[in-house]
Design an enzyme around this catalytic site. Structure first.
Site, PDB file in Angstrom:
ATOM      1  N   ILE A 157      46.981  38.560  42.352  1.00  0.00           N
ATOM      2  CA  ILE A 157      45.898  37.697  42.806  1.00  0.00           C
ATOM      3  C   ILE A 157      44.884  37.618  41.677  1.00  0.00           C
ATOM      4  O   ILE A 157      44.491  38.639  41.112  1.00  0.00           O
ATOM      5  CB  ILE A 157      45.239  38.250  44.079  1.00  0.00           C
ATOM      6  CG1 ILE A 157      46.267  38.353  45.221  1.00  0.00           C
ATOM      7  CG2 ILE A 157      44.067  37.365  44.515  1.00  0.00           C
ATOM      8  CD1 ILE A 157      45.717  39.003  46.479  1.00  0.00           C
ATOM      9  N   CYS A 158      44.493  36.396  41.308  1.00  0.00           N
ATOM     10  CA  CYS A 158      43.464  36.168  40.295  1.00  0.00           C
ATOM     11  C   CYS A 158      43.883  36.823  38.961  1.00  0.00           C
ATOM     12  O   CYS A 158      45.023  36.679  38.525  1.00  0.00           O
ATOM     13  CB  CYS A 158      42.128  36.678  40.809  1.00  0.00           C
ATOM     14  SG  CYS A 158      40.678  36.090  39.904  1.00  0.00           S
ATOM     15  N   THR A 159      42.984  37.591  38.336  1.00  0.00           N
ATOM     16  CA  THR A 159      43.293  38.157  37.026  1.00  0.00           C
ATOM     17  C   THR A 159      44.197  39.382  37.106  1.00  0.00           C
ATOM     18  O   THR A 159      44.473  39.998  36.071  1.00  0.00           O
ATOM     19  CB  THR A 159      42.014  38.509  36.252  1.00  0.00           C
ATOM     20  OG1 THR A 159      41.220  39.400  37.029  1.00  0.00           O
ATOM     21  CG2 THR A 159      41.214  37.249  35.927  1.00  0.00           C
ATOM     22  N   THR A 175      46.523  32.006  36.800  1.00  0.00           N
ATOM     23  CA  THR A 175      45.449  32.949  37.116  1.00  0.00           C
ATOM     24  C   THR A 175      44.203  32.109  37.364  1.00  0.00           C
ATOM     25  O   THR A 175      44.279  30.872  37.430  1.00  0.00           O
ATOM     26  CB  THR A 175      45.247  33.975  35.981  1.00  0.00           C
ATOM     27  OG1 THR A 175      44.326  34.981  36.406  1.00  0.00           O
ATOM     28  CG2 THR A 175      44.739  33.320  34.711  1.00  0.00           C
ATOM     29  N   ALA A 198      45.950  31.886  41.659  1.00  0.00           N
ATOM     30  CA  ALA A 198      44.698  31.601  40.955  1.00  0.00           C
ATOM     31  C   ALA A 198      43.588  32.476  41.531  1.00  0.00           C
ATOM     32  O   ALA A 198      43.841  33.566  42.039  1.00  0.00           O
ATOM     33  CB  ALA A 198      44.387  30.111  41.077  1.00  0.00           C
TER      34      ALA A 198
END
Length: 332
Positions: A118-120, A138, A171
């Site tokens: 998830i995300c970074t 990301t 992202a």
């Protein structure tokens, strides 16, 4: 030998690997979405646990810590591993290298397990070499850095999430909800995922290819929106729907409507319409005994051949195989 982390045989085992600087919302997403997925009999379908590089307190990016019971041994037993973002001890800020503790932890992930970020959290997967040669995404603000640090990764900055088989990336923050719903949908069908979405009060489906940055998610008061046209289309999926008809519902030119639609929905009107028809077809295949030809008509594809073509392109399986999988899984 340490005791087993997962205690409920038969459930899909999910381990969420957290690190210092954790975003609390990202820890909650897998527990809420996957942890609340239920079978037709009301039984939980997943067992979700949180683990860290070592048990104990983990600092969040807020003003509190969370106490984590499990260490990296949980990764060895997991069917799915999810890596959320963190703002400390992260390859994002250490020139692309894993710490020894991170490398040792990820080495425990068993072959064949699904791993997602998830995300970074994608930077952890990339630093471990798991994204080499794969499409990935990301948070939009970190895509350039991800590409620069890991040139072997095919970074797509424009999408909500990427499903590349056993490795999935999403992202920023809220797209983790979309990714977890996508995994539930792939594991157990649209009905289960829609039930979780309804109880969580989130949209039941946003396609992975939808833009992660929507220019105008809340339209300006003086601007006409495309919401009425979308609502009308959903009531008439079984019939041919043209772009001109949709534009006329909002008293716009086709060009203006198309631009405004993409700004609000993050995708083109025709792509959105096809996605809604696929979701209607999934629902009918799971919940009814209608023949494929009738499912095609009811969902607006017209013919069984057209339904098969679109269904295969979107989901990788033909309608009949999808029905066999998810009607059997639901015990119908």
């Amino acid at each position: 030998m340490s005791p087993a982390v997962f205690r409920r045989p038969g459930r899909h085992r999910v381990a969420v690997l957290v690190r210092h600087g954790l975003l609390p919302i990202e820890l909650g997403i897998p527990h809420r979405i996957m942890g609340k997925a239920l079978s037709a009999a009301g039984e939980p379908l997943y067992e979700v646990v949180t683990c860290a590089l070592e048990p104990g307190p983990v600092r969040t990016d807020a003003d509190f810590t969370v106490t984590v019971e499990h260490g990296p041994e949980a990764l060895a037993e997991a069917d799915t591993v999810i890596v959320p973002a963190a703002h400390e001890d992260d390859p994002t800020y250490t020139e692309g290298r894993l710490t020894p503790a991170q490398a040792d932890a990820l080495a425990r992930v068993r072959p064949g397990a699904r791993i997602a970020s998830i995300c970074t959290g994608a930077f952890v997967l990339a630093a471990a070499g798991l994204l080499d040669g794969r499409r990935a995404t990301t948070h939009w603000a970190s895509c350039d850095r991800l590409q620069r640090l890991y040139p072997a990764v095919k970074v797509d900055p424009d999408v909500l999430y990427v499903d590349d088989g056993s490795v999935l990336t999403s992202a920023g923050v809220a797209s983790g909800i979309d990714l977890c719903l996508h995994m539930v949908r792939g594991d157990h069908g649209a009905a289960v995922a829609n039930d979780v979405a309804r109880r969580t009060v989130v949209p039941p489906h946003r396609d992975g290819g939808q833009a992660q940055y929507v220019r105008r998610p809340v339209p300006e008061p003086q601007l006409r929106t495309t919401g009425a046209a979308r609502a009308w289309a959903l009531r008439h999926l079984e019939r041919p729907v043209t772009l001109r008809e949709l534009a006329e519902k909002e008293s716009m030119s086709v060009r203006t409507f198309t631009r405004r639609f993409r700004e609000e929905a993050g995708t083109s009107p025709l792509q959105w319409l096809t996605r809604q028809r696929i979701e209607r077809a999934r629902h009918l295949l799971e919940s009814s005994d209608l023949p494929v030809e009738r499912v095609a008509a009811e969902s607006g594809f017209g013919t069984a051949a057209s339904l098969r073509q679109h269904f295969q392109a979107a989901l990788g399986v033909p309608p009949a195989a999808y029905r066999r999988t998810f009607r059997t899984a639901a015990g119908r």
